[in-house]
Design a protein around this motif. Structure first.
Motif, mmCIF file in Angstrom:
data_model
loop_
_atom_site.group_PDB
_atom_site.id
_atom_site.type_symbol
_atom_site.label_atom_id
_atom_site.label_comp_id
_atom_site.label_asym_id
_atom_site.label_seq_id
_atom_site.Cartn_x
_atom_site.Cartn_y
_atom_site.Cartn_z
ATOM 1 N N GLY A 1 4.486 -6.077 6.000
ATOM 2 C CA GLY A 1 3.602 -6.265 4.855
ATOM 3 C C GLY A 1 2.209 -5.707 5.077
ATOM 4 O O GLY A 1 1.469 -5.467 4.116
ATOM 5 N N LEU A 2 1.836 -5.480 6.335
ATOM 6 C CA LEU A 2 0.518 -4.908 6.626
ATOM 7 C C LEU A 2 0.398 -3.489 6.083
ATOM 8 O O LEU A 2 -0.713 -3.003 5.847
ATOM 9 N N HIS A 3 1.534 -2.821 5.883
ATOM 10 C CA HIS A 3 1.506 -1.457 5.348
ATOM 11 C C HIS A 3 0.890 -1.426 3.952
ATOM 12 O O HIS A 3 0.262 -0.434 3.562
ATOM 13 N N GLY A 4 1.044 -2.529 3.215
ATOM 14 C CA GLY A 4 0.488 -2.589 1.865
ATOM 15 C C GLY A 4 -0.771 -3.422 1.765
ATOM 16 O O GLY A 4 -1.219 -3.745 0.662
ATOM 17 N N ALA A 5 -1.357 -3.776 2.915
ATOM 18 C CA ALA A 5 -2.567 -4.599 2.911
ATOM 19 C C ALA A 5 -3.780 -3.772 2.492
ATOM 20 O O ALA A 5 -3.706 -2.552 2.330
ATOM 21 N N ASP A 6 -4.901 -4.444 2.330
ATOM 22 C CA ASP A 6 -6.156 -3.783 1.974
ATOM 23 C C ASP A 6 -6.445 -2.664 2.978
ATOM 24 O O ASP A 6 -6.543 -2.922 4.180
ATOM 25 N N PRO A 7 -6.590 -1.416 2.512
ATOM 26 C CA PRO A 7 -6.817 -0.295 3.443
ATOM 27 C C PRO A 7 -8.056 -0.466 4.317
ATOM 28 O O PRO A 7 -8.142 0.130 5.391
ATOM 29 N N SER A 8 -9.014 -1.275 3.864
ATOM 30 C CA SER A 8 -10.245 -1.449 4.640
ATOM 31 C C SER A 8 -10.118 -2.528 5.713
ATOM 32 O O SER A 8 -11.023 -2.688 6.536
ATOM 33 N N SER A 9 -9.012 -3.270 5.719
ATOM 34 C CA SER A 9 -8.873 -4.359 6.687
ATOM 35 C C SER A 9 -8.595 -3.800 8.077
ATOM 36 O O SER A 9 -7.897 -2.793 8.239
ATOM 37 N N SER A 10 -9.134 -4.469 9.086
ATOM 38 C CA SER A 10 -8.969 -4.007 10.469
ATOM 39 C C SER A 10 -7.508 -4.073 10.897
ATOM 40 O O SER A 10 -7.025 -3.200 11.628
ATOM 41 N N MET A 11 -6.781 -5.093 10.433
ATOM 42 C CA MET A 11 -5.390 -5.233 10.842
ATOM 43 C C MET A 11 -4.523 -4.135 10.225
ATOM 44 O O MET A 11 -3.627 -3.602 10.880
ATOM 45 N N ARG A 12 -4.805 -3.777 8.980
ATOM 46 C CA ARG A 12 -4.075 -2.668 8.344
ATOM 47 C C ARG A 12 -4.336 -1.373 9.112
ATOM 48 O O ARG A 12 -3.408 -0.592 9.387
ATOM 49 N N GLY A 13 -5.595 -1.153 9.484
ATOM 50 C CA GLY A 13 -5.925 0.052 10.233
ATOM 51 C C GLY A 13 -5.214 0.104 11.571
ATOM 52 O O GLY A 13 -4.717 1.159 11.992
#
Length: 507
Positions: free
Chosen positions: A96-108
């Protein structure tokens, strides 16, 4: 998976009827291994595909190690899901992190991770050892090693997966139970990682594991601690240093503070600041920003006239309580006792003691139901009661006797057997006392009071409560400022703590 299609019911029925064809020969088949690893390597829907395979019986047949966790119940309030469901939810959280907020550190971090397939395999296998009903990490390592060989993983990839299995609890435990400003501990932890890719993967697996325990298991506070540990460990890995110079680092921060206040502070204020930070350990300036240091200095000036200073400061996810006082026996226990009798839940406590015995204790607290803000009447009662307790005019025990009539009205929880462990390697200065127990009213007061009875000086307390489970760590020294290394003394302390915990559980 590739075309985002679901199996028709006739096709699903045919798969179920054919599961018996998955035998040892197929499990060792290079072609089957390649197909399975391709599922993990695809960028999307790997978690959905693995869940579908599990529901059809294919996953457990192909990976018997995982199949043994099917419907395996974990007998505690902490884990809501069975082992197999917990694992599948964890995989879904990660994907689900693939669709998370692009600015979030975990998504990055998730996007940057090169070997998501090995992260997914580590998540899939991290709890397989629980099926053996023994020490699940050592069992899981043995099972994981056998499975990686069967999948024909390279030695490097196998080491990566086994590292994730072996250490899957470590980041959560360390972030919530250790002093994250202890550079020796950070350096030792960083020494476990082959590279930053391993660190990213373990951080993400820790998120997947913790967030899939229950619907509300992941909190901002836990996330902040985990991120702090990740960030400091990454800095340590990238610096290539095995140890950091505490005093030099603290001096740099102090100089930066003074530079920012140049022309705004009088010479007397600069001198007071320098004197204040010299009397505290190096981690103080790493832990607190300039605004907090200025607030503490104001407490110190007021304490010169006697009494105590205390202040409540509201934050988004907790309330901060700061107490300034002259050090005395059982001081931390007295504060914890007053908070307990007012139904205030302590999440974290930091104890800072100056060389002149002025103590600045900082608590992160919530209301008993988890609400970040405390009702004003509770704050007023703490402000009215705590000075009398510290002065010795009111006994905490008397407050508990008066309050205990309400305890029977609380919902009873299953009681877990308490554990008390000692760690003398994690810190150069302190003995760490680790306590695992069932949460209860006044538990922290009981622990701090018992440690105080042995004349131990508590320099830091890290408090962590999840559902009914308490994991507390106390950094202590004896009355002469030394670590406790005598075995008989440690065993005496352990026995007393366990007796007090058992007494509280049966009260």
């Amino acid at each position: 998976q590739a075309r985002r299609l679901a199996l028709s019911e006739p096709a699903a029925r045919l798969v179920r009827q054919s599961v018996h064809l998955i035998d040892d020969d197929m499990r060792r088949s290079p072609m089957a291994s390649d197909l399975f690893l391709q599922i993990l390597k695809r960028q999307q829907r790997a978690a959905d595909t693995l869940r579908a395979m599990h529901e059809l019986g294919v996953l457990g047949a192909y990976l018997p190690e995982f199949g043994e966790t099917t419907c395996l119940v974990q007998y505690d309030i902490y884990h809501v899901y069975t082992v197999d469901e917990h694992t599948l939810v964890g995989l879904e959280k990660l994907e689900g992190l693939h669709g998370a907020d692009p600015s979030s550190s975990m998504r990055g971090m998730y996007d940057e991770l090169e070997r998501k397939d090995l992260l997914f395999l580590g998540m899939l296998l991290h709890d397989v050892g629980k099926s053996r009903r023994t020490e699940h990490i050592s069992e899981g390592l043995a099972m994981g090693r056998s499975l990686c060989a069967r999948l024909s993983l390279s030695e490097v990839d196998t080491r990566f997966v086994l590292f994730l299995i072996e250490n899957h609890q470590e980041m959560v435990i360390i972030s919530q139970r250790r002093d994250l400003d202890d550079y020796k501990m950070i350096a030792d932890f960083a020494g476990r990682f082959a590279n930053t890719e391993w660190l990213k993967a373990l951080y993400l697996l820790s998120y997947g594991d913790l967030s899939s325990v229950a619907a509300d298991a992941w909190t901002e506070w836990q996330g902040a601690l985990l991120w702090e540990l990740y960030h400091k460990t990454k800095e340590q890995l990238e610096s290539g240093l095995k140890a950091m110079e505490d005093r030099q680092h603290a001096r740099q921060i102090a100089d930066a503070h003074l530079t920012s206040m140049k022309g705004l502070w009088s010479p007397q204020q600069v001198e007071a600041f320098d004197e204040h930070v010299r009397q505290l350990p190096p981690r103080y300036l790493v832990t607190y920003d300039l605004t907090q240091v200025e607030r503490h200095l104001s407490y110190v000036r007021c304490l010169a006239e006697g009494g105590i200073e205390l202040e409540f400061i509201e934050h988004a996810d907790h309330t901060e309580l700061v107490v300034g006082a002259q050090d005395q026996g059982h001081l931390l226990g007295k504060i914890c006792g007053v908070l307990a009798v007012n139904d205030i839940n302590i999440l974290r406590a930091d104890v800072q003691t100056r060389d002149d015995d002025i103590v600045i204790d900082t608590f992160q607290v919530t209301d008993i139901d988890g609400t970040p803000a405390l009702p004003q009447w509770k704050k007023d009662r703490v402000i009215a009661t705590l000075p009398d307790v510290i002065a010795g005019d009111v006994e905490v025990a008397a407050l508990f006797d008066k309050y205990s009539s309400n305890w029977g009205k609380r919902t009873e929880q299953p009681v877990r057997e308490p554990e008390v462990l000692f760690e003398n390697k994690v810190s150069d200065r302190y003995t760490v006392v680790d306590v695992e127990a069932t949460d209860g009213v006044g538990l922290l007061y009981t622990l701090t009071h018992s440690l105080g009875d042995f004349g131990l000086d508590i320099h830091m307390a890290i408090i962590n409560t999840v559902v009914d489970r308490v994991s507390d760590a106390f950094y202590v020294v004896d009355g002469e400022g030394r670590k406790i290394v005598n075995y008989d003394t440690l065993e005496t302390i352990r026995t007393k703590l366990l007796e007090d915990l058992h007494r509280q559980n049966t009260a």
